[in-house]
Each structure stands twice: as structure tokens, then as C-alpha cells.
Design a protein around this motif. Structure first.
Motif, PDB file in Angstrom:
ATOM      1  N   ASP A  29       9.745  14.659 -50.315  1.00 46.58           N
ATOM      2  CA  ASP A  29      10.270  13.870 -51.427  1.00 46.58           C
ATOM      3  C   ASP A  29      11.488  14.537 -52.064  1.00 46.58           C
ATOM      4  O   ASP A  29      11.930  14.135 -53.143  1.00 46.58           O
ATOM      5  CB  ASP A  29       9.187  13.640 -52.485  1.00 46.58           C
ATOM      6  CG  ASP A  29       8.066  12.735 -51.983  1.00 46.58           C
ATOM      7  OD1 ASP A  29       8.324  11.923 -51.073  1.00 46.58           O
ATOM      8  OD2 ASP A  29       6.941  12.846 -52.498  1.00 46.58           O
ATOM      9  N   ILE A  42      11.522  13.061 -55.884  1.00 43.90           N
ATOM     10  CA  ILE A  42      11.328  11.636 -56.166  1.00 43.90           C
ATOM     11  C   ILE A  42      10.047  11.196 -55.468  1.00 43.90           C
ATOM     12  O   ILE A  42       9.996  11.137 -54.228  1.00 43.90           O
ATOM     13  CB  ILE A  42      12.518  10.797 -55.662  1.00 43.90           C
ATOM     14  CG1 ILE A  42      13.847  11.329 -56.208  1.00 43.90           C
ATOM     15  CG2 ILE A  42      12.317   9.329 -56.026  1.00 43.90           C
ATOM     16  CD1 ILE A  42      13.966  11.301 -57.717  1.00 43.90           C
ATOM     17  N   ASP A  44       7.224   9.617 -53.392  1.00 44.50           N
ATOM     18  CA  ASP A  44       7.162   8.638 -52.298  1.00 44.50           C
ATOM     19  C   ASP A  44       8.489   8.426 -51.576  1.00 44.50           C
ATOM     20  O   ASP A  44       8.569   7.602 -50.650  1.00 44.50           O
ATOM     21  CB  ASP A  44       6.643   7.268 -52.777  1.00 44.50           C
ATOM     22  CG  ASP A  44       5.167   7.286 -53.085  1.00 44.50           C
ATOM     23  OD1 ASP A  44       4.420   7.938 -52.336  1.00 44.50           O
ATOM     24  OD2 ASP A  44       4.755   6.644 -54.067  1.00 44.50           O
ATOM     25  N   LYS A  45       9.509   9.157 -51.937  1.00 47.17           N
ATOM     26  CA  LYS A  45      10.806   8.978 -51.269  1.00 47.17           C
ATOM     27  C   LYS A  45      10.690   9.213 -49.765  1.00 47.17           C
ATOM     28  O   LYS A  45      11.243   8.457 -48.964  1.00 47.17           O
ATOM     29  CB  LYS A  45      11.840   9.935 -51.870  1.00 47.17           C
ATOM     30  CG  LYS A  45      13.187   9.963 -51.174  1.00 47.17           C
ATOM     31  CD  LYS A  45      14.135  10.886 -51.908  1.00 47.17           C
ATOM     32  CE  LYS A  45      15.425  11.086 -51.128  1.00 47.17           C
ATOM     33  NZ  LYS A  45      15.255  11.941 -49.946  1.00 47.17           N
ATOM     34  N   ARG A 259      13.008   6.139 -57.856  1.00 44.17           N
ATOM     35  CA  ARG A 259      11.882   5.715 -57.020  1.00 44.17           C
ATOM     36  C   ARG A 259      11.839   4.193 -56.921  1.00 44.17           C
ATOM     37  O   ARG A 259      11.628   3.644 -55.829  1.00 44.17           O
ATOM     38  CB  ARG A 259      10.557   6.229 -57.583  1.00 44.17           C
ATOM     39  CG  ARG A 259       9.359   5.846 -56.712  1.00 44.17           C
ATOM     40  CD  ARG A 259       8.015   6.166 -57.365  1.00 44.17           C
ATOM     41  NE  ARG A 259       6.902   5.841 -56.475  1.00 44.17           N
ATOM     42  CZ  ARG A 259       6.386   4.616 -56.323  1.00 44.17           C
ATOM     43  NH1 ARG A 259       6.897   3.585 -57.000  1.00 44.17           N
ATOM     44  NH2 ARG A 259       5.375   4.423 -55.481  1.00 44.17           N
TER      45      ARG A 259
END
Length: 286
Positions: A29, A42, A44-45, A259
């Protein structure tokens, strides 16, 4: 993963060897701007990058083969073929922005392409153009001419890469346009397998490798709102930072908004809800 041997770390990805013929790419992330990895992640990136890449790999095999073998259940890990990577970044631009805009203002050209006079920032180009760059081990990639790139990889291979890259861009740009998104430009990495076949690798049409703009807000003449990390770049430009390590910490509202932009890009481009992807990553391959 006892079968995996860590072999390298990139700005975003950790790379593991799975024997002699396969690699495991794990998308973190982490986020980087101006070639500096920022201290704030970030959430869940990495899953967005992995899911979008899988989606595009599955839909562009009619244009060029790719390195994808499987997506793992965590949604951020990709099993792939080990390739010999080409030592150039392969960029296609449909609009004049970013470093291309700066080169155009200075010379009227971009990577050897003579462009029309009087273009505005973010204006659509008459035709998409292939604009290679160096693949810097440290510091910034630098735009080079098509002739320079051909010297690096060989004329025959260069012609193949240019043709494939332009075809990939046109395919994805049409797909995105139908969903209200402009694909302004994108970057590819290509490799070759043991038999010399060209393959698309790394990632494909993600918010890290592409500029995505909402079509309903497009207005040439300046920078555009985007679904990519330009939002983070703009924040970093607004603070007193000299663009050297370490980068600034991102405030919570920048993290949340970034996000949201990544997830929106995923859902609009794929037509798949992000929660559905998290529950079953292979949904993007169907």
C-alpha cells in the motif's frame, strides 16, 4: 510463504522467486511521488493495482501475451512468469500533460515527435504517440527519442513494442471512454520470455501507471482532476518539501480521498464492486 525467496523491493512491490521460472509480486500500500516513497500508506492501494492489472491482462491477450499466471487469495499477490525485462519505459500519450507538457513548452517536441503549435495543457493530441523514457535505477526517468530507444533494444524489437503499446492504449482508452473516463497517458513495461516472445509485465492501466481523468470534468487549459495519484502529488507540491527523502506525512483527509479515487477507478473501469473483488480476486479474470 516458505517456497518464496525474496529477491528485490520496488517502490510499491516486493518481489519473490518461486523457483527458476516464476515470480511472486506482492503489491504493498506504499505510494511514491517524485520518485520518493512517502511514509504514509494508502489502505487497499495494492489490491486496486493488482485487481486492475489482472482485469486488463485478461482482456488484452489478443494484443500481446502477458506475465500473469495466477492471482492469490489476498488480492495483492500475483504469480507470474520470470522474464528478461526491456531496459526502457514505454509510455503512450493521448493528451499533452505532465513531463510531456514541460518538454513541449521548451522545444515544441516530445521524444522526437514534432507537435502542433498552440496546444494547451491537457489538450488531446491528434493521434496517440509513443514516448519512451529511461528506466532509472535512482532519480527520475528521463524522456528519450524513439531513435535512442531503438538503439537500446534494437530496431525490430522497438518497432514491435511501439506497435503493441499504441494498440494497447487505443483498446484501453476506448474501454475507459465508454465508462466516462479519459485515459490521458499510460506507462508499460515489457519483457521477453526464453523463446524471445514479447510480453506485457509489471502492471497495466492502473492509477499508478496511468493518468485517468473524469470525462465530465475535462477542460483543457490546465491540470485536470484525476483518479490517480495526482491528488497526492498536488498535496506534496503545496507543502514545503524539496522532493528528497523522506517525503511528507499525508494527512488523514488526503489518505481517505486518495483511497476513494483508487477504488472508484477500479469499480468504474471493471464494472465490479471492490468488495466483490476482495471476496474473490479471480472475478476480474472472467
Amino acid at each position: 510463504m516458505p517456497e518464496a525467496t525474496h529477491v528485490a523491493s520496488g517502490k510499491v512491490r516486493e518481489i519473490y522467486a518461486l523457483g527458476d521460472e516464476r515470480l511472486l509480486l506482492v503489491a504493498s500500500d506504499r505510494i511514491s511521488t517524485f520518485d520518493v516513497v512517502l511514509p504514509t500508506e494508502i489502505p487497499d492501494k495494492g489490491r486496486v493495482l493488482t485487481g486492475l492489472s489482472g482485469f486488463w491482462f485478461a482482456r488484452t491477450e489478443h494484443i500481446v501475451q502477458n506475465h500473469l499466471l495466477a492471482l492469490r487469495d489476498d488480492g495483492r499477490s500475483t504469480e507470474c512468469r520470470r522474464l528478461e525485462m526491456l531496459p526502457v519505459e514505454c509510455v503512450v500519450r493521448g493528451y499533452i500533460t505532465g513531463s510531456g507538457w514541460k518538454d513541449y513548452l521548451a522545444t515544441g517536441e516530445l521524444c522526437g515527435h514534432r507537435l502542433p503549435e498552440g496546444l494547451e495543457e491537457s489538450e488531446r493530441l491528434p493521434e496517440p504517440i509513443f514516448t519512451p523514457s529511461t528506466k532509472a535505477q535512482s532519480g527520475h526517468d528521463e524522456n528519450i527519442t524513439r531513435a535512442d530507444a531503438a538503439e537500446v533494444v534494437g530496431r525490430e524489437r522497438f518497432d514491435e513494442v511501439e506497435r503493441v503499446a499504441l494498440e494497447l492504449y487505443r483498446f484501453a482508452a476506448a474501454h475507459a471512454e465508454a465508462r466516462g473516463i479519459i485515459l490521458a497517458d499510460t506507462k508499460f513495461e515489457f519483457g521477453v520470455d526464453d523463446e524471445g516472445a514479447l510480453m506485457l509485465a509489471d502492471e497495466a492501466f492502473t492509477p499508478d501507471s496511468s493518468r485517468f481523468w473524469p470525462a465530465d470534468q475535462y477542460a483543457p487549459g490546465g491540470s485536470q482532476p484525476s483518479f490517480d495519484k495526482q491528488y497526492v502529488r498536488d498535496y506534496c507540491e503545496s507543502v514545503a518539501w524539496d522532493k528528497t527523502y523522506p517525503g511528507p506525512n499525508l494527512p488523514e483527509h488526503v489518505v481517505v480521498e486518495t483511497r476513494a479515487k483508487y477504488v472508484e477507478a477500479f469499480t468504474r473501469l471493471t464494472g465490479i464492486s471492490f468488495d466483490e473483488y476482495l471476496a474473490d480476486p479471480e472475478v476480474v479474470l472472467r
